[in-house]
Design a protein around this motif. Structure first.
Motif, PDB file in Angstrom:
ATOM      1  N   MET A 334       0.840  -1.209   0.000  1.00  0.00           N
ATOM      2  CA  MET A 334       0.000   0.000   0.000  1.00  0.00           C
ATOM      3  C   MET A 334       0.869   1.250   0.000  1.00  0.00           C
ATOM      4  SD  MET A 334      -3.350  -0.866   2.354  1.00  0.00           S
ATOM      5  CE  MET A 334      -2.474  -1.477   3.796  1.00  0.00           C
ATOM      6  N   MET A 335       1.985   1.201   0.702  1.00  0.00           N
ATOM      7  CA  MET A 335       2.884   2.360   0.763  1.00  0.00           C
ATOM      8  C   MET A 335       3.378   2.776  -0.610  1.00  0.00           C
ATOM      9  SD  MET A 335       5.444   1.887   3.982  1.00  0.00           S
ATOM     10  CE  MET A 335       4.884   1.727   5.669  1.00  0.00           C
ATOM     11  N   ILE A 336       3.637   1.792  -1.462  1.00  0.00           N
ATOM     12  CA  ILE A 336       4.216   2.134  -2.764  1.00  0.00           C
ATOM     13  C   ILE A 336       3.199   2.067  -3.897  1.00  0.00           C
ATOM     14  CG2 ILE A 336       6.529   1.460  -2.060  1.00  0.00           C
ATOM     15  CD1 ILE A 336       6.177  -1.118  -3.539  1.00  0.00           C
ATOM     16  N   GLY A 337       1.921   1.968  -3.542  1.00  0.00           N
ATOM     17  CA  GLY A 337       0.874   2.096  -4.542  1.00  0.00           C
ATOM     18  C   GLY A 337       0.537   0.844  -5.315  1.00  0.00           C
ATOM     19  N   LEU A 338       0.982  -0.328  -4.860  1.00  0.00           N
ATOM     20  CA  LEU A 338       0.650  -1.568  -5.562  1.00  0.00           C
ATOM     21  C   LEU A 338      -0.691  -2.138  -5.120  1.00  0.00           C
ATOM     22  CD1 LEU A 338       4.064  -3.480  -5.690  1.00  0.00           C
ATOM     23  CD2 LEU A 338       2.928  -2.224  -7.520  1.00  0.00           C
ATOM     24  N   THR A 339      -1.149  -1.737  -3.942  1.00  0.00           N
ATOM     25  CA  THR A 339      -2.421  -2.209  -3.413  1.00  0.00           C
ATOM     26  C   THR A 339      -3.215  -1.019  -2.893  1.00  0.00           C
ATOM     27  OG1 THR A 339      -1.513  -4.356  -2.793  1.00  0.00           O
ATOM     28  CG2 THR A 339      -3.514  -3.679  -1.665  1.00  0.00           C
ATOM     29  N   GLU A 340      -4.505  -0.957  -3.225  1.00  0.00           N
ATOM     30  CA  GLU A 340      -5.361   0.143  -2.775  1.00  0.00           C
ATOM     31  C   GLU A 340      -5.811  -0.089  -1.332  1.00  0.00           C
ATOM     32  OE1 GLU A 340      -6.346   2.884  -4.251  1.00  0.00           O
ATOM     33  OE2 GLU A 340      -5.624   2.586  -6.293  1.00  0.00           O
ATOM     34  N   PRO A 341      -5.648   0.900  -0.442  1.00  0.00           N
ATOM     35  CA  PRO A 341      -6.149   0.751   0.924  1.00  0.00           C
ATOM     36  C   PRO A 341      -7.679   0.706   0.940  1.00  0.00           C
ATOM     37  CG  PRO A 341      -4.587   2.580   0.749  1.00  0.00           C
ATOM     38  CD  PRO A 341      -4.945   2.172  -0.646  1.00  0.00           C
ATOM     39  N   TRP A 354       3.320  16.926  -0.469  1.00  0.00           N
ATOM     40  CA  TRP A 354       2.859  15.656   0.071  1.00  0.00           C
ATOM     41  C   TRP A 354       1.877  15.047  -0.927  1.00  0.00           C
ATOM     42  CZ3 TRP A 354       4.851  13.025   4.033  1.00  0.00           C
ATOM     43  CH2 TRP A 354       5.663  13.717   4.938  1.00  0.00           C
ATOM     44  N   ILE A 355       2.164  13.818  -1.361  1.00  0.00           N
ATOM     45  CA  ILE A 355       1.370  13.150  -2.385  1.00  0.00           C
ATOM     46  C   ILE A 355       0.477  12.086  -1.731  1.00  0.00           C
ATOM     47  CG2 ILE A 355       1.430  11.885  -4.562  1.00  0.00           C
ATOM     48  CD1 ILE A 355       2.717  14.701  -4.640  1.00  0.00           C
ATOM     49  N   ASP A 356      -0.809  12.154  -2.051  1.00  0.00           N
ATOM     50  CA  ASP A 356      -1.773  11.184  -1.538  1.00  0.00           C
ATOM     51  C   ASP A 356      -1.661   9.899  -2.372  1.00  0.00           C
ATOM     52  OD1 ASP A 356      -3.910   9.687  -0.665  1.00  0.00           O
ATOM     53  OD2 ASP A 356      -5.344  11.345  -0.691  1.00  0.00           O
ATOM     54  N   MET A 357      -1.166   8.811  -1.764  1.00  0.00           N
ATOM     55  CA  MET A 357      -0.932   7.567  -2.497  1.00  0.00           C
ATOM     56  C   MET A 357      -2.222   6.809  -2.811  1.00  0.00           C
ATOM     57  SD  MET A 357       2.234   7.529  -3.177  1.00  0.00           S
ATOM     58  CE  MET A 357       2.542   5.836  -3.678  1.00  0.00           C
ATOM     59  N   LYS A 358      -3.330   7.266  -2.281  1.00  0.00           N
ATOM     60  CA  LYS A 358      -4.608   6.625  -2.610  1.00  0.00           C
ATOM     61  C   LYS A 358      -5.174   7.133  -3.930  1.00  0.00           C
ATOM     62  CE  LYS A 358      -6.748   7.833   0.987  1.00  0.00           C
ATOM     63  NZ  LYS A 358      -7.878   8.086   1.876  1.00  0.00           N
ATOM     64  N   LYS A 359      -4.680   8.296  -4.394  1.00  0.00           N
ATOM     65  CA  LYS A 359      -5.212   8.891  -5.612  1.00  0.00           C
ATOM     66  C   LYS A 359      -4.367   8.492  -6.818  1.00  0.00           C
ATOM     67  CE  LYS A 359      -7.168  12.980  -3.341  1.00  0.00           C
ATOM     68  NZ  LYS A 359      -7.154  14.461  -3.282  1.00  0.00           N
ATOM     69  N   PRO A 360      -4.949   7.828  -7.809  1.00  0.00           N
ATOM     70  CA  PRO A 360      -4.194   7.420  -8.996  1.00  0.00           C
ATOM     71  C   PRO A 360      -3.981   8.590  -9.945  1.00  0.00           C
ATOM     72  CG  PRO A 360      -6.483   6.749  -9.218  1.00  0.00           C
ATOM     73  CD  PRO A 360      -6.360   7.361  -7.851  1.00  0.00           C
ATOM     74  N   GLY A 361      -3.163   8.363 -10.962  1.00  0.00           N
ATOM     75  CA  GLY A 361      -2.971   9.376 -11.998  1.00  0.00           C
ATOM     76  C   GLY A 361      -1.602  10.013 -11.936  1.00  0.00           C
ATOM     77  N   PRO A 362      -1.169  10.611 -13.054  1.00  0.00           N
ATOM     78  CA  PRO A 362       0.185  11.173 -13.157  1.00  0.00           C
ATOM     79  C   PRO A 362       0.424  12.372 -12.260  1.00  0.00           C
ATOM     80  CG  PRO A 362      -1.124  11.702 -15.103  1.00  0.00           C
ATOM     81  CD  PRO A 362      -1.918  10.720 -14.317  1.00  0.00           C
ATOM     82  N   LEU A 363      -0.629  13.057 -11.828  1.00  0.00           N
ATOM     83  CA  LEU A 363      -0.447  14.215 -10.951  1.00  0.00           C
ATOM     84  C   LEU A 363      -0.515  13.837  -9.477  1.00  0.00           C
ATOM     85  CD1 LEU A 363      -2.585  16.893 -12.862  1.00  0.00           C
ATOM     86  CD2 LEU A 363      -0.115  16.460 -12.989  1.00  0.00           C
ATOM     87  N   ARG A 365      -0.418   9.796  -7.408  1.00  0.00           N
ATOM     88  CA  ARG A 365       0.483   8.673  -7.119  1.00  0.00           C
ATOM     89  C   ARG A 365       1.547   8.499  -8.200  1.00  0.00           C
ATOM     90  NH1 ARG A 365      -3.209   4.314  -5.767  1.00  0.00           N
ATOM     91  NH2 ARG A 365      -3.342   3.781  -7.964  1.00  0.00           N
ATOM     92  N   GLY A 366       1.186   8.779  -9.444  1.00  0.00           N
ATOM     93  CA  GLY A 366       2.119   8.625 -10.548  1.00  0.00           C
ATOM     94  C   GLY A 366       3.347   9.516 -10.461  1.00  0.00           C
TER      95      GLY A 366
END
Length: 536
Positions: A334-341, A354-363, A365-366
């Motif tokens: 979850m920390m590195i974005g491979l699994t959604e919390p 600070w980047i929210d790792m729950k939010k996908p996309g290039p802007l 988690r990307g």
């Protein structure tokens, strides 16, 4: 009674000797332990005994003393002590015969191979979409697979490896330790006369490893099955082996009692570097009440991670420790974005943001993922690329040719290859490397991209003690020189004590305690210390 005799065995890859004049006898029903550093030839010898085509000896003989069925349509084989008895397959007489394995006819060689099972290091070899019991039943063959007797035998094997509570679980949902135990059940389901085990407990926590050791004693040794086992854990040799050899650079340099071989080998192990503990205060990862819950019809709600909160600072080497199945791997995924919390907050700092790792996309988690490096517990290299290709093109690291070689050779030195060997390593193929060498190349594959945060899942799992110390020192060096942050998932508290600044203890999906590694150890019960600290 002699079972396997190796006479003057030599083997080279691309002109480089990997086994040199090996002479050895393995007694029927005994366990041979093979000890040695990464690259010493242990895995080559194991695969040669298995009959893997690429590992055929250049010269010498592998002789099996067997009892073979006189019925040419059957050719079932048993150890030589069964000669004169009845074939369990067709009822014909079993006749004593010595077979030169690598020069045998196709049918005789195939008959021997059917009676050999193997457990490879870090290769869980399960059907991910099938249940645990289906994985075991599949190993029994197609004929009569679902007959009542086979089902009961499968359940008995799963009880032996302490996996009867996971019979209906899908294999992909198991932890690494659980998968390894199912692999053992599958191998025993094949009714082998010889079990080859290449670092079978290397990735397991000491508690799970001890369970597997006991299973190997009860399910293999006590059943009279011959076994050849490689390991870098001294207790594996002392508990399981009847006889041991020490391999170094492809040669047997000592052969004798396991406790003597272990004692002499450990004298060659260097000490970890002692570094001053530095307090890191600038936050880079913040996790608040994070949860990951699964739901299945058979199991209901599975709380893999259940309300975990922690903070990791820039430049820290942070350990997440716990026994197999505690939730530590799911947390780091979850920390590195491979699994959604399922719930909670998880943010990573990139520059000043600070980047929210729950939010996908290039802007979201990307933006962070290019700066994260992960070494999976079940890592793999690209088999059709040499080491240089694995460290550059295969991971989309496009560099000028000469600079790529220099950088790749330098990173190989960082993970413990000798300076005069690192350049020649670049032209080798993955199947020419030992298990420990492949492990270090996989670690180099992560470090060469210079990530801000490096996640290592059981980084010392299959390493011999010498290589383990080299990698310990490499992590400390990379942190100090590159200002990298390391998150290390481990069940090995001795390693965590050597390398980590801070650690969190997990059990049952929950975080129980956070502090220095010494503080974590102080909170463990005597029984827990025995499970997680090998030198306790």
């Amino acid at each position: 009674m002699s079972f396997i005799t190796l006479k003057n065995i030599n083997k080279s890859f691309n002109g480089e000797p990997v086994l040199k004049d090996i002479n050895l006898t393995i007694e029927e029903g005994s366990t041979l332990g093979i000890l040695g550093r990464s690259g010493s030839g242990k895995s080559v010898l194991i695969n040669m005994l298995r009959g893997t085509k690429e590992y055929a000896p250049d010269s010498g003989q592998v002789l099996f003393d067997l009892a073979i069925c006189e019925n040419k349509k059957c050719l079932h084989v048993e150890p030589a002590s069964k000669a004169g008895g009845k074939c369990p397959e067709c009822g014909a007489e079993l006749q004593a015969k010595q077979i030169d394995f690598w020069n045998a006819g196709r049918l005789e060689k195939a008959a021997i191979r059917r009676r050999i099972s193997i457990m490879l290091q870090r290769n869980f070899a399960l059907y991910d979409e099938q249940t645990v019991i289906d994985n075991v039943l599949n190993a029994m063959g197609d004929e009569g697979r679902y007959e009542e007797e086979n089902i009961y035998n499968a359940i008995d094997l799963l009880e032996m490896v302490q996996m009867s509570h996971r019979v209906t679980h899908v294999a992909r949902d198991l932890s690494g330790g659980e998968k390894q135990r199912v692999v053992l059940a599958r191998q025993l389901a094949k009714n082998p006369m010889l079990l080859l085990a290449d670092e079978p407990t290397g990735t397991l926590d000491p508690q799970t490893a001890e369970k597997l050791h006991q299973t190997l004693i009860e399910g293999v040794k006590d059943e009279g099955i011959s076994m050849v086992i490689t390991s870098h854990w001294p207790e594996v040799m002392n508990h399981l082996a009847d006889d041991a050899i020490w391999l170094d650079n492809g040669e047997i340099i000592e052969h004798g009692a396991p406790d003597t071989i272990v004692e002499n080998f450990l004298k060659t192990v260097p000490k970890a570097e002692q570094v001053e503990k530095i307090e890191h205060t600038e936050e880079i990862i913040k996790v608040q009440d994070i949860k990951k819950h699964y739901y299945s019809i058979e199991r209901g709600v599975v709380k893999a991670v259940d309300g975990v909160s922690l903070t990791i600072n820039q430049g820290e080497i942070y350990g997440i420790v716990g026994l197999s199945g505690s939730g530590k791997t799911t947390l780091t995924k979850m920390m590195i974005g491979l699994t959604e919390p399922s719930a909670g907050e998880l943010v990573i700092r990139l520059g000043d943001d600070w980047i929210d790792m729950k939010k996908p996309g290039p802007l979201n988690r990307g933006r962070v993922t290019p700066y994260l490096g992960l070494l999976h517990q079940e890592y793999s290299l690209y088999p059709h690329r040499d080491v240089l290709g694995n460290l550059t093109d295969a991971i989309s690291l496009n560099l000028p040719a000469e600079f790529a070689k220099i950088k790749a050779a330098h990173i190989l030195e960082t993970v413990g290859f000798e300076k005069d060997k690192s350049m020649s390593m670049l032209t080798k193929w993955p199947d020419e490397l030992s298990g420990g060498e492949r492990h270090r190349v996989a670690l180099a594959q992560v470090l060469i991209k210079e990530p801000n945060i490096v996640v290592l899942d059981e980084p010392t799992g299959t390493m011999d003690p010498v290589t383990r110390i080299i990698v310990t020192n490499s992590i400390l060096k990379a942190r100090d020189e590159l200002d990298q942050t390391f998150v290390i998932i481990s069940h090995d508290m001795d390693f965590v004590l050597d390398v980590c600044d801070k650690a969190s203890l997990m059990r049952g999906g929950k975080l129980l305690s956070t502090g220095t590694p010494e503080e974590i150890v102080a909170e463990l019960t005597g029984e827990e210390k025995a499970d997680m600290i090998k030198d306790h």
